[in-house]
Design an enzyme around this catalytic site. Structure first.
Site, short mmCIF file in Angstrom:
data_model
loop_
_atom_site.label_atom_id
_atom_site.label_comp_id
_atom_site.label_asym_id
_atom_site.label_seq_id
_atom_site.Cartn_x
_atom_site.Cartn_y
_atom_site.Cartn_z
N GLU B 273 0.76 -1.28 -0.11
CA GLU B 273 -0.02 -0.08 0.20
C GLU B 273 0.89 1.10 0.16
O GLU B 273 1.70 1.33 0.76
CB GLU B 273 -0.75 -0.26 1.30
CG GLU B 273 -1.84 1.03 1.21
CD GLU B 273 -2.36 1.33 2.63
OE1 GLU B 273 -2.96 0.15 3.09
OE2 GLU B 273 -2.68 2.38 3.06
N CYS B 310 -3.32 7.05 5.50
CA CYS B 310 -3.27 6.75 4.19
C CYS B 310 -4.41 7.34 3.39
O CYS B 310 -4.45 7.47 2.22
CB CYS B 310 -3.28 5.39 4.27
SG CYS B 310 -2.19 4.30 5.11
#
Lengths: 532, 532
Positions: B273, B310
């Site tokens: 990620e 994120c």
């Protein structure tokens, strides 16, 4: 654009880009009947980058509407392709048999397998489990923070490039498993025909194109291109509009496509089925009680389709014993009775000869089929070696595509497991075991699970059933991605990814995750599977 | 080997390899409280390749037994980890807060999130759906050929390398989502601690190690190493015994690991990620009716955790209008009221400053937080530009990690969709819409589905619910593999692959696919989902 479908049986020698017939600009290739070295008309001129661009552009334009079609609409589309393939009858069977050198009976069966795969995925669509529908309902009163309404479903990745394989001109080619699963998932398909069966590819491409028109799918849902793998194939895999790749072929070809896809600005998944020698383990009591029968049956599997199955048994691993001697003698006798049969192409036949020479040089020749003057033919052969030699030799561990197999003689059951543990990833492993062998078999299965995609007992690896539980895949290098299968209904998951919808207004929710469950799906509600 | 667990709260500064404390040989790193620039003892010496080798060797040795444990046994193991984490109480919370500069309240919540994740996967194990059990029963009388009995289940890939993230020292670190899902799948885990929170990592590593002992798991099930990503991290990813990788971090770090894994003799999956700017779309009527409220709430999400989520909303996209002006003014006023808060590390704080400078140079500064003398602090900032400038600028499309956001002013709803279509892949997209905006919203969702892993309405992207329907993932470069999620129960599928069992004797069948369904699973029998 209006799709123009050529419905005659006359081959045009053209590519099909979103329903339009287009003549290529590059090298012209022709089919070849390998059994007689007869060239088959017409010529097919390879496409260039403008054709790749046109096909990708049409696929990208079609994607939005195609992915929005209902499961039922796509099921009917797949069924229409299956019907159209079957309606081609002898035209298709005879052309595919001529281009492959495979017997008419085998090709007839392969048509049924191909249409069966398409109908299997029609069933998968109607079942709806592929949506992966999940709902975690809102909890407005949860403390300390309320929980939002969160729902999940799977959507298609986008246009998929499918590379036809030489060895199954129908079932792993233009309308094969990769095309069926990608179309089922909602992905437009751009197929690259294999040069070994260009006429078969055109016939099948036209059957798909006709189904596109018949069921009202957007024209860009399907295109068929001709070209070399390293040039046109690479252009296809590196086009930013292509979002996944299906490939069955050589290790070098698959490895090159995987590398090209990984080097893209946006890397994409490549499902490449590449190389497998499919070890067969014959345990002690089985050898002792039925070594002769097993040896004979083994040759039946080894020589099927001139040994050109991905699952051809290229390796036999057993404890050296009188039973193994009987097995090898029986197999040798059966091989002496075989008649060499044509391979798919002269190149493949030459590779086979070279592979046999390499095995001859590095191991003991146990049996070879009688010689033949027929062109491009494959004479079956069995070799043997001991486990230490096998483990120390890269040559002996490589796939030889064709009816050649190597018997690895071990000192005991522990060494059999050591050999199993040292193998590269494989599509299949076969175990022959009697009741008295069960302890050894259990220990062996424990090793094999980590090496292969399918473990089978008391049968032969050739012949891959198309169903829901099949896995045709396995650890590298049998495939580039062990997390999926190229045969069977699980293959649809290759071309899907999950999306979550949080507090999305009911009017905008896809039906798979809508309130009231209009599609009557099994869904996970708060993790529990219900048909709510 | 006997595991030796240090149960005291005194940090040792050591790595943990299969239950044994080991002192590294390389550079010594220490935690740092970024809010005061205070160095935190003890020092942690980085490991070298011998430590990677030892951890991988132990993980490989443990794999066979660990993967054979029952779902119930692994569920209890995960619950024991959760219990042990919670039992650490203030010791863990205070150390993690000090090492991250994040508030105690936030860290307390993150402990709950982390133990909650572990318990979620305990539930997934008990549900058993993860086995993917399928059975196509034999049809001995089928014509022309009988059908074999074919069964399918999923098995774990093997040892998994997990890279702890800086921004969630608990939930995305040593015992975070990747560890929980890999352990649930039956994969041993080798965690690489993030240098920003070495003490937290040791405490958590000890909690896992204690649970290994308490529940009788093999010692090699878990190891914890310290080291640099490019050296020790690369050694870990390229070790042939490691079969998959979980990573949350920078685009450059993730890209390097993906490349290293792809270059292996046996390539392996990497779930990285990496980068997301999480666009927020505010539609016309919503802006008009509640632009001021939305602007204020937006700043709440933007500044949460110093913007180090994120899913931080780094982009606002809307049609230029009086409502948008109100939104920006309200957001600017809210930002003027904020106090800069510490970032995770001096390096991250410096990168944020550089990113803000780059945005200042390439767009209009709309609002900035008051200056601060506190070390390593993040002052929120909002910038604006027009859609054409945005689309033409690579700088403006890049993630700035921290509380900076760019407002992109569009001419109309069609241009809003054009901007959406031009974005790289994202973890999330947020839409604020009133009833009158629904047609625009529907058209926008159609574009966003292909760009993101999660679409949310009328909320904010920060705060990722841990549940069954969550997707925390998305197209490249938000992640390296859009086919999965790093948060939520679907994550277990990252670490599994299917295996088929054909005519395998009943005594050798795993219980998940055994006759009589001893595990009481939902299984697909001939494709139909039943609890047989």
């Amino acid at each position: 654009m209006t799709a123009t479908v050529n419905r005659t049986d006359t081959l045009t020698g053209q590519m099909i880009i979103a329903g339009t017939f287009v003549t290529g600009t590059g090298e012209t290739v022709r089919g070849l009947d390998p059994s007689t070295d007869t060239v088959l008309e017409p010529g097919y001129a390879h496409g260039d980058d403008t054709h790749v661009d046109a096909a990708c552009s049409q696929a990208a334009a079609a994607f939005d509407r195609y992915r929005s079609t209902t499961s039922e609409a796509r099921a009917r589309f797949l069924e229409a392709i299956a019907d159209n393939l079957e309606a081609l009858g002898d035209t298709l069977v005879n052309r595919a048999a001529a281009e492959s050198g495979l017997p008419v009976g085998r090709i007839t069966g392969e048509v049924g397998r191909t249409s069966g795969q398409l109908r299997l995925f029609a069933g998968v669509l109607r079942d709806g489990g592929w949506n992966g529908a999940r709902i975690d309902p809102a909890q407005p009163d949860r403390s300390p923070l309320p929980r939002a309404d969160i729902r999940q479903r799977k959507i298609p990745l986008g246009p998929v490039a499918v590379f036809g394989a030489s060895n199954f001109p129908l079932a792993f080619s233009v309308a094969g498993g990769d095309t069926a699963s990608a179309l089922a998932a909602g992905c437009p398909v751009i197929a690259k025909a294999h040069d070994a069966h260009p006429g078969t590819s055109e016939l099948v491409g036209r059957a798909i194109t006709a189904a596109v028109v018949q069921t009202g799918m957007p024209a860009g849902t399907f295109s068929l291109l001709y070209g070399h793998g390293p040039t046109l194939g690479t252009s296809l895999v590196t086009d930013p509009r292509v979002k996944a790749v299906g490939f069955t072929g050589s290790r070098s070809g698959g490895t090159a496509l995987v590398a090209a896809a990984a080097a893209r600005r946006e890397p994409i998944p490549v499902y490449a089925e590449m190389s497998s020698i499919n070890p067969v383990f014959v345990l002690d009591t089985a050898l002792q009680t039925r070594g002769a029968d097993l040896g004979k049956a083994f040759v039946g599997s080894l020589t099927l389709g001139s040994g050109q199955f991905c699952t051809n048994p290229g390796l036999v691993i057993a404890v050296d014993s009188p039973g193994l001697t009987t097995f090898v003698e029986s197999a040798g006798a059966a091989i002496a009775d075989t008649t060499p049969t044509p391979m798919l192409t002269p190149t493949i036949a030459n590779s086979y000869s070279a592979g046999v020479d390499a095995l001859s040089a590095a191991s003991t020749v146990e049996a070879q089929a009688p010689g033949s003057d027929a062109p491009n033919s494959c004479g079956a052969a069995i070799f043997s070696t001991d486990a230490d030699t096998f483990l120390g030799s890269e040559v002996l561990q490589q796939e030889v595509f064709g009816s050649a197999s190597l018997v690895v003689k071990c000192t005991d059951a522990a060494q059999v497991r050591d050999v199993a543990a040292a193998l590269e990833g494989q599509l299949t492993a076969t175990v022959h075991a009697d009741d008295a062998d069960m302890d050894d078999a259990a220990a062996l299965v424990n090793v094999l699970e980590l090496k292969v995609g399918r473990i089978l007992f008391d049968g032969w690896p050739t012949g891959v059933e198309v169903g829901h539980a099949m896995v045709h895949g396995g650890p590298y290098p049998s495939t580039s991605d062990s997390r999926s299968t190229s045969v069977g209904s699980l293959a649809i998951e290759r071309f899907l990814r999950p999306v979550a919808y949080q507090d999305v207004p009911p009017a905008l929710l896809p039906s798979a995750i809508a309130d009231g469950n209009p599609d009557r799906l099994w869904r996970r509600i708060d993790g529990r599977l219900v048909q709510d």
